[in-house]
Motif scaffolding. Structure first.
Motif, PDB file in Angstrom:
ATOM      1  N   VAL A 182       0.833  -1.211   0.000  1.00 10.18           N
ATOM      2  CA  VAL A 182       0.000   0.000   0.000  1.00 10.18           C
ATOM      3  C   VAL A 182       0.863   1.256   0.000  1.00 10.18           C
ATOM      4  O   VAL A 182       0.515   2.264  -0.607  1.00 10.18           O
ATOM      5  CB  VAL A 182      -0.986   0.027   1.187  1.00 10.18           C
ATOM      6  CG1 VAL A 182      -2.033  -1.053   1.052  1.00 10.18           C
ATOM      7  CG2 VAL A 182      -0.264  -0.064   2.528  1.00 10.18           C
ATOM      8  N   GLY A 183       1.992   1.206   0.674  1.00 11.02           N
ATOM      9  CA  GLY A 183       2.893   2.352   0.704  1.00 11.02           C
ATOM     10  C   GLY A 183       3.600   2.558  -0.620  1.00 11.02           C
ATOM     11  O   GLY A 183       3.799   3.691  -1.066  1.00 11.02           O
ATOM     12  N   ILE A 184       3.999   1.456  -1.253  1.00 10.42           N
ATOM     13  CA  ILE A 184       4.627   1.551  -2.567  1.00 10.42           C
ATOM     14  C   ILE A 184       3.657   2.185  -3.559  1.00 10.42           C
ATOM     15  O   ILE A 184       4.017   3.075  -4.332  1.00 10.42           O
ATOM     16  CB  ILE A 184       5.064   0.149  -3.053  1.00 10.42           C
ATOM     17  CG1 ILE A 184       6.179  -0.393  -2.148  1.00 10.42           C
ATOM     18  CG2 ILE A 184       5.521   0.198  -4.505  1.00 10.42           C
ATOM     19  CD1 ILE A 184       6.493  -1.853  -2.359  1.00 10.42           C
ATOM     20  N   ARG A 185       2.408   1.764  -3.501  1.00 12.69           N
ATOM     21  CA  ARG A 185       1.395   2.338  -4.394  1.00 12.69           C
ATOM     22  C   ARG A 185       1.190   3.824  -4.106  1.00 12.69           C
ATOM     23  O   ARG A 185       0.975   4.624  -5.028  1.00 12.69           O
ATOM     24  CB  ARG A 185       0.082   1.574  -4.251  1.00 12.69           C
ATOM     25  CG  ARG A 185       0.121   0.211  -4.938  1.00 12.69           C
ATOM     26  CD  ARG A 185      -0.919  -0.745  -4.398  1.00 12.69           C
ATOM     27  NE  ARG A 185      -2.264  -0.191  -4.409  1.00 12.69           N
ATOM     28  CZ  ARG A 185      -3.274  -0.688  -3.680  1.00 12.69           C
ATOM     29  NH1 ARG A 185      -3.050  -1.724  -2.876  1.00 12.69           N
ATOM     30  NH2 ARG A 185      -4.472  -0.154  -3.757  1.00 12.69           N
ATOM     31  N   ALA A 186       1.267   4.212  -2.836  1.00 15.43           N
ATOM     32  CA  ALA A 186       1.127   5.630  -2.482  1.00 15.43           C
ATOM     33  C   ALA A 186       2.276   6.450  -3.053  1.00 15.43           C
ATOM     34  O   ALA A 186       2.072   7.540  -3.593  1.00 15.43           O
ATOM     35  CB  ALA A 186       1.059   5.790  -0.962  1.00 15.43           C
ATOM     36  N   GLY A 187       3.498   5.928  -2.932  1.00 14.95           N
ATOM     37  CA  GLY A 187       4.651   6.625  -3.485  1.00 14.95           C
ATOM     38  C   GLY A 187       4.569   6.755  -4.993  1.00 14.95           C
ATOM     39  O   GLY A 187       4.865   7.806  -5.557  1.00 14.95           O
ATOM     40  N   GLU A 188       4.151   5.669  -5.646  1.00 14.94           N
ATOM     41  CA  GLU A 188       3.996   5.700  -7.102  1.00 14.94           C
ATOM     42  C   GLU A 188       2.944   6.728  -7.509  1.00 14.94           C
ATOM     43  O   GLU A 188       3.153   7.507  -8.447  1.00 14.94           O
ATOM     44  CB  GLU A 188       3.579   4.315  -7.608  1.00 14.94           C
ATOM     45  CG  GLU A 188       4.657   3.258  -7.478  1.00 14.94           C
ATOM     46  CD  GLU A 188       4.143   1.870  -7.785  1.00 14.94           C
ATOM     47  OE1 GLU A 188       4.959   0.970  -8.024  1.00 14.94           O
ATOM     48  OE2 GLU A 188       2.896   1.659  -7.771  1.00 14.94           O
ATOM     49  N   ALA A 189       1.800   6.710  -6.815  1.00 11.20           N
ATOM     50  CA  ALA A 189       0.708   7.619  -7.155  1.00 11.20           C
ATOM     51  C   ALA A 189       1.096   9.076  -6.928  1.00 11.20           C
ATOM     52  O   ALA A 189       0.582   9.975  -7.598  1.00 11.20           O
ATOM     53  CB  ALA A 189      -0.540   7.277  -6.338  1.00 11.20           C
ATOM     54  N   ALA A 190       2.005   9.305  -5.973  1.00  7.49           N
ATOM     55  CA  ALA A 190       2.471  10.665  -5.711  1.00  7.49           C
ATOM     56  C   ALA A 190       3.416  11.156  -6.794  1.00  7.49           C
ATOM     57  O   ALA A 190       3.679  12.360  -6.898  1.00  7.49           O
ATOM     58  CB  ALA A 190       3.161  10.735  -4.353  1.00  7.49           C
ATOM     59  N   GLY A 191       3.959  10.230  -7.582  1.00  7.15           N
ATOM     60  CA  GLY A 191       4.872  10.604  -8.648  1.00  7.15           C
ATOM     61  C   GLY A 191       6.333  10.562  -8.269  1.00  7.15           C
ATOM     62  O   GLY A 191       7.173  11.144  -8.949  1.00  7.15           O
ATOM     63  N   ALA A 192       6.640   9.842  -7.190  1.00  4.58           N
ATOM     64  CA  ALA A 192       8.021   9.765  -6.712  1.00  4.58           C
ATOM     65  C   ALA A 192       8.707   8.494  -7.190  1.00  4.58           C
ATOM     66  O   ALA A 192       8.051   7.496  -7.513  1.00  4.58           O
ATOM     67  CB  ALA A 192       8.047   9.804  -5.183  1.00  4.58           C
ATOM     68  N   ASP A 193      10.037   8.529  -7.229  1.00  6.36           N
ATOM     69  CA  ASP A 193      10.805   7.302  -7.361  1.00  6.36           C
ATOM     70  C   ASP A 193      10.715   6.554  -6.026  1.00  6.36           C
ATOM     71  O   ASP A 193      10.563   7.168  -4.965  1.00  6.36           O
ATOM     72  CB  ASP A 193      12.267   7.610  -7.678  1.00  6.36           C
ATOM     73  CG  ASP A 193      12.450   8.146  -9.094  1.00  6.36           C
ATOM     74  OD1 ASP A 193      11.532   7.993  -9.919  1.00  6.36           O
ATOM     75  OD2 ASP A 193      13.521   8.731  -9.355  1.00  6.36           O
ATOM     76  N   VAL A 194      10.822   5.226  -6.079  1.00 15.22           N
ATOM     77  CA  VAL A 194      10.637   4.396  -4.893  1.00 15.22           C
ATOM     78  C   VAL A 194      11.774   3.387  -4.775  1.00 15.22           C
ATOM     79  O   VAL A 194      12.200   2.782  -5.763  1.00 15.22           O
ATOM     80  CB  VAL A 194       9.286   3.644  -4.949  1.00 15.22           C
ATOM     81  CG1 VAL A 194       9.118   2.726  -3.733  1.00 15.22           C
ATOM     82  CG2 VAL A 194       8.111   4.627  -5.034  1.00 15.22           C
ATOM     83  N   VAL A 195      12.244   3.201  -3.542  1.00  9.10           N
ATOM     84  CA  VAL A 195      13.150   2.115  -3.186  1.00  9.10           C
ATOM     85  C   VAL A 195      12.422   1.231  -2.183  1.00  9.10           C
ATOM     86  O   VAL A 195      11.827   1.739  -1.227  1.00  9.10           O
ATOM     87  CB  VAL A 195      14.466   2.640  -2.574  1.00  9.10           C
ATOM     88  CG1 VAL A 195      15.290   1.484  -2.002  1.00  9.10           C
ATOM     89  CG2 VAL A 195      15.277   3.390  -3.613  1.00  9.10           C
ATOM     90  N   VAL A 196      12.460  -0.068  -2.395  1.00 11.67           N
ATOM     91  CA  VAL A 196      11.772  -1.006  -1.509  1.00 11.67           C
ATOM     92  C   VAL A 196      12.773  -1.624  -0.531  1.00 11.67           C
ATOM     93  O   VAL A 196      13.798  -2.170  -0.937  1.00 11.67           O
ATOM     94  CB  VAL A 196      11.077  -2.124  -2.316  1.00 11.67           C
ATOM     95  CG1 VAL A 196      10.391  -3.111  -1.376  1.00 11.67           C
ATOM     96  CG2 VAL A 196      10.062  -1.516  -3.286  1.00 11.67           C
ATOM     97  N   VAL A 197      12.457  -1.512   0.755  1.00 17.31           N
ATOM     98  CA  VAL A 197      13.298  -2.068   1.816  1.00 17.31           C
ATOM     99  C   VAL A 197      12.714  -3.423   2.217  1.00 17.31           C
ATOM    100  O   VAL A 197      11.551  -3.510   2.629  1.00 17.31           O
ATOM    101  CB  VAL A 197      13.348  -1.123   3.036  1.00 17.31           C
ATOM    102  CG1 VAL A 197      14.258  -1.699   4.117  1.00 17.31           C
ATOM    103  CG2 VAL A 197      13.816   0.263   2.613  1.00 17.31           C
ATOM    104  N   THR A 198      13.512  -4.479   2.115  1.00 22.42           N
ATOM    105  CA  THR A 198      12.991  -5.841   2.303  1.00 22.42           C
ATOM    106  C   THR A 198      13.434  -6.494   3.608  1.00 22.42           C
ATOM    107  O   THR A 198      13.175  -7.675   3.816  1.00 22.42           O
ATOM    108  CB  THR A 198      13.422  -6.741   1.131  1.00 22.42           C
ATOM    109  OG1 THR A 198      14.856  -6.865   1.120  1.00 22.42           O
ATOM    110  CG2 THR A 198      12.949  -6.168  -0.200  1.00 22.42           C
ATOM    111  N   ALA A 199      14.066  -5.737   4.493  1.00 23.07           N
ATOM    112  CA  ALA A 199      14.638  -6.330   5.704  1.00 23.07           C
ATOM    113  C   ALA A 199      13.606  -7.070   6.551  1.00 23.07           C
ATOM    114  O   ALA A 199      13.923  -8.079   7.192  1.00 23.07           O
ATOM    115  CB  ALA A 199      15.307  -5.241   6.547  1.00 23.07           C
TER     116      ALA A 199
END
Length: 226
Positions: free
Chosen positions: A172-189
């Protein structure tokens, strides 16, 4: 580190925007203890329900259940109180403390679905110093995946959204970042299973370093120590 979208390592940014739970700190055990007890009280399938809680505001998680006679606002306050009381096992994501310390104070913010009191409690428990700018559950009408929270974070920093890099861990957060128009890095820890996205991923902040030039522009670089 997986760099499916290596362009993030070639771009300059004015600010970094971080989700909190699962991105800067691991609070999964504590959150699932509280939510499991709530789900049991309301007769839900606990195992299935717990897969839906991460990254979203408590009030949104509860409202989605559409339970008869349940006041979502009252229940969300109860969840928050229980989570503030239980921070056992809340720890920083590896490398997060040093990575945040390397950033200029005016160039980063936390954008979390947690209420402010809980966010501060968990950050302190994990040994993280809260930034000057935080966007929390109370600050937006619609939670993630709505982009309002990230747009507000950029606004409060005085930075164009397109010049921000978002760090996230939950769909849900990744989708929010995408919808905002930002580049995204996913943290998998904090992930037990691999997450497939079109974005670069890091397992810890030890894999990357931030560079800030004389003009205050940030670059994310693969760490020479990784």
């Amino acid at each position: 580190m997986s760099a499916k979208d290596p362009a993030v390592f070639d771009r300059q940014y004015r600010a970094f925007l971080f989700d909190m739970d699962g991105t800067l700190l691991n609070s999964i055990a504590a959150a699932e203890r509280v939510w499991a007890a709530w789900a049991q009280r309301h007769g839900l399938d606990v195992e299935a329900f717990l897969t839906t809680i991460h990254g979203a505001r408590a009030i949104d998680t509860i409202s989605r259940q559409a339970l008869p006679g349940v006041d979502a606002q009252v229940e969300a306050r109860g969840i928050t109180e229980a989570e503030i009381a239980d921070v056992e096992g809340v720890v920083a994501i590896p490398g997060a403390v040093a990575f945040l310390q390397s950033l200029p104070a005016h160039c980063w913010a936390v954008v979390t679905s947690a209420p402010k009191a809980l966010a501060l409690r968990r950050m302190h428990a994990a040994g993280l110093v809260p930034p000057a700018v935080m966007v929390t559950a109370e600050d937006v009408t619609n939670g993630k995946p709505d982009p309002a929270c990230y747009l507000l974070g950029a606004q409060r920093l005085g930075v164009p959204m397109g010049e921000c890099l978002v760090f996230e861990d939950a769909p849900v957060g990744i989708r929010a970042g995408e919808a905002a128009g930002a580049d995204v890095v996913v943290v998998t820890a904090a992930h037990d299973e691999p997450m497939v996205t079109r974005h670069p991923t890091i397992a810890s902040y030890d894999e990357v370093q931030a560079q800030c030039d004389a003009a205050g522009m940030l670059r994310l670089r693969p760490s020479t120590m990784a």
